[in-house]
Every structure is written in structure tokens, then in C-alpha cells.
Scaffold this active site. Structure first.
Site, PDB file in Angstrom:
ATOM      1  N   THR A 172      11.807   2.486 -25.735  1.00 20.63           N
ATOM      2  CA  THR A 172      11.566   3.900 -25.959  1.00 20.63           C
ATOM      3  C   THR A 172      11.605   4.176 -27.459  1.00 20.63           C
ATOM      4  OG1 THR A 172      12.492   4.530 -23.856  1.00 20.63           O
ATOM      5  CG2 THR A 172      12.752   6.127 -25.631  1.00 20.63           C
TER       6      THR A 172
ATOM      7  N   THR B 116      18.125   6.776 -26.463  1.00 21.06           N
ATOM      8  CA  THR B 116      17.475   5.676 -25.749  1.00 21.06           C
ATOM      9  C   THR B 116      18.520   4.925 -24.942  1.00 21.06           C
ATOM     10  OG1 THR B 116      16.263   3.597 -25.925  1.00 21.06           O
ATOM     11  CG2 THR B 116      17.645   4.186 -27.811  1.00 21.06           C
ATOM     12  N   GLY B 117      18.172   4.576 -23.725  1.00 22.17           N
ATOM     13  CA  GLY B 117      19.128   3.865 -22.880  1.00 22.17           C
ATOM     14  C   GLY B 117      18.851   4.159 -21.421  1.00 22.17           C
TER      15      GLY B 117
ATOM     16  N   GLY C 194      18.474   6.056 -18.588  1.00 25.69           N
ATOM     17  CA  GLY C 194      18.288   7.501 -18.536  1.00 25.69           C
ATOM     18  C   GLY C 194      19.157   8.253 -17.554  1.00 25.69           C
TER      19      GLY C 194
ATOM     20  N   GLY D   2      13.249  10.151 -16.484  1.00 26.61           N
ATOM     21  CA  GLY D   2      14.477   9.786 -17.188  1.00 26.61           C
ATOM     22  C   GLY D   2      14.964  10.917 -18.082  1.00 26.61           C
ATOM     23  N   ASP D   3      15.808  10.561 -19.038  1.00 28.79           N
ATOM     24  CA  ASP D   3      16.384  11.566 -19.943  1.00 28.79           C
ATOM     25  C   ASP D   3      15.417  12.012 -21.030  1.00 28.79           C
ATOM     26  OD1 ASP D   3      16.613   8.842 -20.881  1.00 28.79           O
ATOM     27  OD2 ASP D   3      17.766   9.614 -22.572  1.00 28.79           O
TER      28      ASP D   3
ATOM     29  N   ARG E  77       9.869   9.111 -10.794  1.00 27.86           N
ATOM     30  CA  ARG E  77      11.196   9.092 -11.443  1.00 27.86           C
ATOM     31  C   ARG E  77      11.058   9.627 -12.886  1.00 27.86           C
ATOM     32  NH1 ARG E  77      13.305   6.554 -16.398  1.00 27.86           N
ATOM     33  NH2 ARG E  77      15.537   6.281 -16.108  1.00 27.86           N
TER      34      ARG E  77
HETATM   35  N1  ASP Z   1      15.873   6.418 -21.659  1.00 30.30           N
HETATM   36  C1  ASP Z   1      14.662   5.873 -21.112  1.00 30.30           C
HETATM   37  C2  ASP Z   1      14.590   6.226 -19.645  1.00 30.30           C
HETATM   38  O1  ASP Z   1      15.587   6.150 -18.960  1.00 30.30           O
HETATM   39  C3  ASP Z   1      14.536   4.394 -21.258  1.00 30.30           C
HETATM   40  C4  ASP Z   1      14.788   3.828 -22.649  1.00 30.30           C
HETATM   41  O2  ASP Z   1      15.419   4.467 -23.468  1.00 30.30           O
HETATM   42  O3  ASP Z   1      14.347   2.698 -22.933  1.00 30.30           O
HETATM   43  O4  ASP Z   1      13.521   6.538 -19.168  1.00 30.30           O
END
Ligand code: ASP
Length: 310
Positions: free
Chosen positions: A176, A227-228, A230, A206-207, A204
Site C-alpha cells: 500500500t 499501512t498494515g 486493515g 480495508g482501512d 472487502r
Molecule cells: N491496509 C491495507 C488493507 O488492509 C493493506 C496494506 O496496508 O498493505 O487493505
């Protein structure tokens, strides 16, 4: 004299020095530098932080090394469903899109939602139709295809789990993307763009496109891009939590980031990191994963690029 500052990330996850080649490292560093240069070019001339954020993210979306735009990860059905958002700290205006397909630069579609609609957040088919109305650039499926990401999906499907794309295979680290910036007028902005997580179910979200979870900016406090994993970032309302700790508890950016990333997220099992900036141009780049692609630049200092835990 006022100064500007900018920081970007290209995703967090299992990024180990031991599995990186010099060529790949050079390619990532060049990509991060290109994005900083794009944003800095706007800030140095007195441009707006929101424009710098969008420009830097577009560079990363156009680079298949990262999981955003070209090179976005695959859903369980083998499609690319992308999420993006951005926010202005000056007036709290924001725009976001979720689950969009075939859009070359999702961050610019989020910008169009902010500038050209009365809404903040548009999703799925409605967002696609809006994209046509505002003449967003569409690309065919093969533009987004990256063999490594396809292989990641096959691996993920075998175990039927949804994974951060960096964690599937230690040799494949993508992510991301996001940017935060402070301009010469003292205004902050934040933005984030992603393909989400490999093997995610159709629909789905994410955050990343959720204002307050993956992205937040407020001139009173800070600008944040996450990033992480989500689901954990949504449950922890990460970006807004950092702003709240500053606004209501009077904490410094550094302390607020430490509490949220290194304590609160860790306690619920939320892997990842974020980039954050405050009104004085202080920059924090915390992560609780093995690594995070990151870079920053202030008007009066050298470019910083980091990948691993230093
Ligand atoms: N945060 C993103 C998600 O959950 C994924 C990522 O940060 O790589 O969609």
C-alpha cells in the site's frame, strides 16, 4: 520562515535485509525518491499539501513495485479492487473510493469525489459510474497484472487466508502507498491508496479509504497515512486516534504514534505502521512489522529513505 515537509510509505510487512537483492533495493529506493521529488516539486513552489500528496501517490500507483494502482494485489476471484482516500487538514474536506476496478489512479478518483461531488465516500459500481462522469483514466485488466502477485494469490488460496502482500513470501515485498505533507502555508494533508490484501473477498474494504482509520488530516494536530492489516486498523481507528491523543491529551506526535503503533495495535495483533507529520514539520515513521518502505524530506534537510528496522 515557513518550511515544508513530506513523507511517504510504500507498505509495511515482512521486509528483511536477508531476502533483498541490491538490484531490488535500488529499484525501491529510486521509486520512493521519485515520489518524494514529485511532491516536493509542488511544495517548494508554494503549492498545496493536498496537491503534493496526490502527485506523490500517483507516482507510486504507476509503479508496479507497490500494491496500489498498477500492480495491485488480487482478490479471491482474481480481480483487482482498489481503495483510496485523501484529506485536507485545513478544512477537514476529504474524498474516498472503495472497491474500484480498472482505475489507473484511484487517489485522483478520491480527489474527484472530494472536489466534484457533494459526497465523501463512494464505493463499487456507483464509484465506477462517477469515474466515467469525471473522465477518470481507465486501464484494461492486463495493465494491473503482475505475475508475482498472481503467484501470491495461488499461495494464499491454498491456505485460505487473507494476507498482507508482503508477508506471503519473504522474497516478495510490496505494499500500500501513502503520503503526508505540510506546505509553506502551514496546511497539512494525507492520502493513502491500495489494492488491499491478497485473497480478500469480493467487496472487502480495508482501512485505507476510511477517514479516521487509514487516513486523517487536521491542521490542529497532524496528518497520518497507515499501512498494515486493515481490519485491525479499522477497529483501532488508528489515524484519528493519533490526532485525538494530540488534541485531547496534549501528547506530542512522537508519543501518540508510539502508544498507537507500538502498544495499542500490538495488543490486538495489528501488524503494520504509518507515516505522520505535525504542524511544526515533525515527522514520525513508526511500524511494528519487520520493515516498512518509507521516505521523508524537509525543506532544510537531506532526503531520508528507510526499508528495514534500522
Ligand atoms: N491496509 C491495507 C488493507 O488492509 C493493506 C496494506 O496496508 O498493505 O487493505
Amino acid at each position: 520562515m515557513n518550511s515544508f515537509a513530506i513523507a511517504i510509505h510504500g507498505g509495511a510487512g515482512t521486509i528483511l535485509r536477508s531476502s533483498m537483492t541490491p538490484e531490488k533495493e535500488t529499484a525501491y529506493k529510486k521509486a520512493l525518491e521519485d515520489a518524494i521529488v514529485a511532491g516536493e516539486g509542488i511544495l517548494v513552489k508554494g503549492g498545496r499539501s493536498i496537491d503534493a500528496v496526490e502527485a506523490a501517490i500517483r507516482v507510486l500507483e504507476d509503479n508496479s513495485l507497490f500494491n496500489a494502482g498498477k500492480g495491485a494485489v488480487f482478490t479471491n476471484e482474481g480481480k483487482h479492487e482498489m481503495d483510496a482516500s485523501l484529506m485536507n487538514g485545513k478544512d477537514l474536506t476529504a474524498g474516498a473510493v472503495a472497491g474500484v476496478q480498472n482505475i489507473k489512479n484511484p487517489v485522483s478518483l478520491a480527489r474527484a469525489v472530494m472536489d466534484k461531488s457533494e459526497h465523501v465516500f463512494m464505493a463499487g459500481l456507483g464509484a465506477q459510474e462517477f469515474a466515467k462522469k469525471v473522465n477518470a483514466e481507465f486501464m484494461p485488466d492486463d495493465y494491473f497484472f503482475v505475475q508475482l502477485r498472481y503467484d501470491q494469490l495461488q499461495q494464499a488460496k491454498q491456505s485460505d487466508i487473507m494476507i498482507l502482500d508482503h508477508t506471503v513470501d519473504k522474497d516478495k515485498k510490496f505494499g500500500t502507498v501513502g503520503c503526508v505533507a505540510l506546505d509553506l502555508h502551514g496546511n497539512m494533508a494525507a492520502g493513502t491508496s491500495t489494492g488491499g490484501m491478497t485473497n480478500k473477498k469480493h467487496g472487502r474494504v480495508g482501512d485505507t479509504p476510511i477517514i479516521g482509520a487509514g487516513t486523517y488530516a487536521n491542521n490542529k494536530t497532524c496528518a497520518v497515512s497507515c499501512t498494515g492489516h486493515g481490519e485491525f486498523f479499522i477497529r483501532s481507528v488508528v489515524a484519528y486516534d493519533i490526532s485525538c491523543l494530540m488534541e485531547y491529551k496534549g501528547l506530542s506526535l512522537k508519543k501518540a504514534c508510539e502508544i498507537v503503533v507500538m502498544d495499542k495495535l500490538v495488543k490486538i495483533g495489528g501488524e503494520g505502521g504509518l507515516i505522520a507529520i505535525d504542524a511544526k514539520g515533525n515527522i514520525e515513521l513508526p511500524f511494528n512489522s519487520e520493515g516498512m518502505y518509507r521516505a521523508s524530506k524537509k525543506s532544510n534537510s537531506e532526503l531520508y529513505i528507510g526499508i528495514y528496522k534500522d
